[in-house]
Design an enzyme around this catalytic site. Structure first.
Site, PDB file in Angstrom:
ATOM      1  N   THR A 110       0.847  -1.201   0.000  1.00 44.35           N
ATOM      2  CA  THR A 110       0.000   0.000   0.000  1.00 44.35           C
ATOM      3  C   THR A 110       0.878   1.244   0.000  1.00 44.35           C
ATOM      4  OG1 THR A 110      -1.946   1.040   1.008  1.00 44.35           O
ATOM      5  CG2 THR A 110      -0.337   0.083   2.519  1.00 44.35           C
ATOM      6  N   ASN A 111       0.312   2.383   0.301  1.00 42.79           N
ATOM      7  CA  ASN A 111       1.082   3.640   0.294  1.00 42.79           C
ATOM      8  C   ASN A 111       0.558   4.542   1.412  1.00 42.79           C
ATOM      9  OD1 ASN A 111      -1.129   5.393  -0.859  1.00 42.79           O
ATOM     10  ND2 ASN A 111      -0.983   3.781  -2.405  1.00 42.79           N
TER      11      ASN A 111
END
Ligand code: CTP
Length: 398
Positions: free
Chosen positions: A211-212
């Site tokens: 993810t980020n």
């Protein structure tokens, strides 16, 4: 920081329910949002909470139901109705709802409501059986048909100790309904805006994801700002810690593929697609069925490209992309205008102070199809959203 409620004149009607204590929080949050709040309390409400409590929060006189020959209210009540940008009844009892449905005007609150032309929000709070009663349902339906915004009630634990429908909505949801009511005939009324938000999560195995750092704040602010100008909003969101905004269609997704599917299914109606989401460019080629166990060797994960949603989304709508960059901001963003066929790109330098992930503010540069560059100052994400929506509005053909 300006928002939909800044400098708005709100008349807060409080009627007799134990949920009156929550109206104090609502008054406080309205003040914090920059609204002017005039409170009108029914006699019943004054038995639960004192007028002094509201006066202390709003710094304005509180009108009550009790007869006071010295009150200036008798001369001011029409003025109060005329000044109001919105009237909010929270909590609204069964009795008050019935009076409003009939158009009765036998106390300061109902008189003000009948004298006013501004939007009205009614937030019921009552016991589940009272809410279910056919008379209450019929009265709420009457109000809704008249254009009144009915906020809730929510489901949960009631003062009776039972669990059911009848709770006053929580303050953030009420604020959403109030902002919506003020703006529902705004300059984006009749337009459908699809907004994506958050950072997608691409599973590696049942416990791990790629993810980020996207918080979703920019996309949520855009969705709320569009709603507050009257647009029908579809918010397609990857997981965030933010509460779901009121009065819009919220579609929760996790992966880039799910986001693409969800957006695709709403594109037919869209007048604008605004991709604020941080979509993963790559996902693990195969997500493992079981948790990957630690081994002595290093681990390599094979990654496959995801669908580029903006590139793949075809149709007759205004296309807005975001470019979060850590270097060569304008140059990189300009390249994306062409490669993604955008009408507008919102470029933000994630390394700049007050910008980027998790922040409540953002400093962005807008670049259009002709590659004209407009640098905006540091603004709240809500204000940035309105500047973007101003540009989107100019791009609508009609
Ligand atoms: N975007 C998209 N689909 C993807 C990846 C990105 O629609 N699979 C959108 C984003 O929501 C954003 C815009 O494309 O509006 C630009 O995203 P960004 O990550 O900056 O660009 P990329 O094309 O992924 O290029 P790079 O990561 O190399 O900068």
């Amino acid at each position: 920081m300006a928002g939909a409620l800044t400098d708005k004149h709100v008349v807060l009607g409080v009627t007799g329910s134990i949920a009156c204590y929550k109206a104090l929080d609502l008054a406080s949050k309205l003040m914090q949002a920059g609204a002017l709040v005039d409170t009108i309390m029914s006699y019943g409400a004054t038995q639960f909470v004192t007028p002094l409590a509201f006066r202390s929060i709003t710094h304005r006189a509180v009108v009550t139901d009790s007869f006071d020959p010295d009150s200036e209210y008798s001369v001011e009540h029409v003025a109060l109705a005329q000044q109001a940008d919105v009237i909010v009844v929270a909590p609204a009892t069964v009795h008050c709802i019935a009076k409003l449905a009939l158009g009765l005007a036998d106390d300061p609150l109902t008189t003000t409501i009948v004298a006013a032309k501004c939007p009205l929000v009614v937030a019921p709070a009552m016991d589940g059986n009272m809410y279910d009663h056919p008379a209450t349902q019929a009265n709420l339906a009457t109000l809704q048909k008249r254009g009144v915004v009915i906020a809730g009630p929510g489901t949960g634990r009631l003062a009776s100790g039972l669990t059911g429908v009848g709770r006053l909505l929580e303050t953030p949801e009420l604020l959403g309904h109030i902002s919506y009511a003020i703006g529902k005939n705004g300059d984006l009324a009749g337009k459908t805006v699809v907004v994506s938000a958050g950072g997608t999560m691409e599973p590696i195995d049942p416990v791990r994801v790629i993810t980020n750092h996207s918080s979703g704040k920019m996309g949520y602010a855009l969705a709320e700002a569009a709603r507050d100008r009257g647009a029908d909003v579809v918010l397609v969101t990857a997981p965030t810690s933010l509460p779901e905004p009121a009065l819009m269609k919220v579609v929760q997704v996790r992966t880039a593929e799910q986001m693409w599917q969800a957006i695709q299914s709403h594109l037919k109606k869209a007048d604008a697609l605004i991709m604020a989401a941080a979509v993963a460019d790559y996902r693990p080629t195969e997500a493992a069925d079981q948790k990957i166990k630690k081994a002595d060797d290093d681990l390599s994960i094979s990654l496959a490209k995801t669908t580029d949603i903006l590139k793949s989304a075809k149709g007759d709508f205004v296309r807005v992309g975001f470019a979060a960059e850590s270097q060569n901001l304008v140059e990189n963003a300009k390249a994306k205008v062409g490669s993604k066929q955008l009408d507008l790109i919102v470029a933000n330098d994630i390394t700049a102070e007050g910008s980027g992930f998790g922040s409540d503010t953002n400093k962005v540069t807008l670049i259009d199809r002709e590659l004209a560059v407009e640098e905006l100052p540091l603004l709240s994400k809500y204000d940035v959203s309105n500047r973007i929506l101003d540009r989107v509005k100019r791009l609508f053909r009609d």
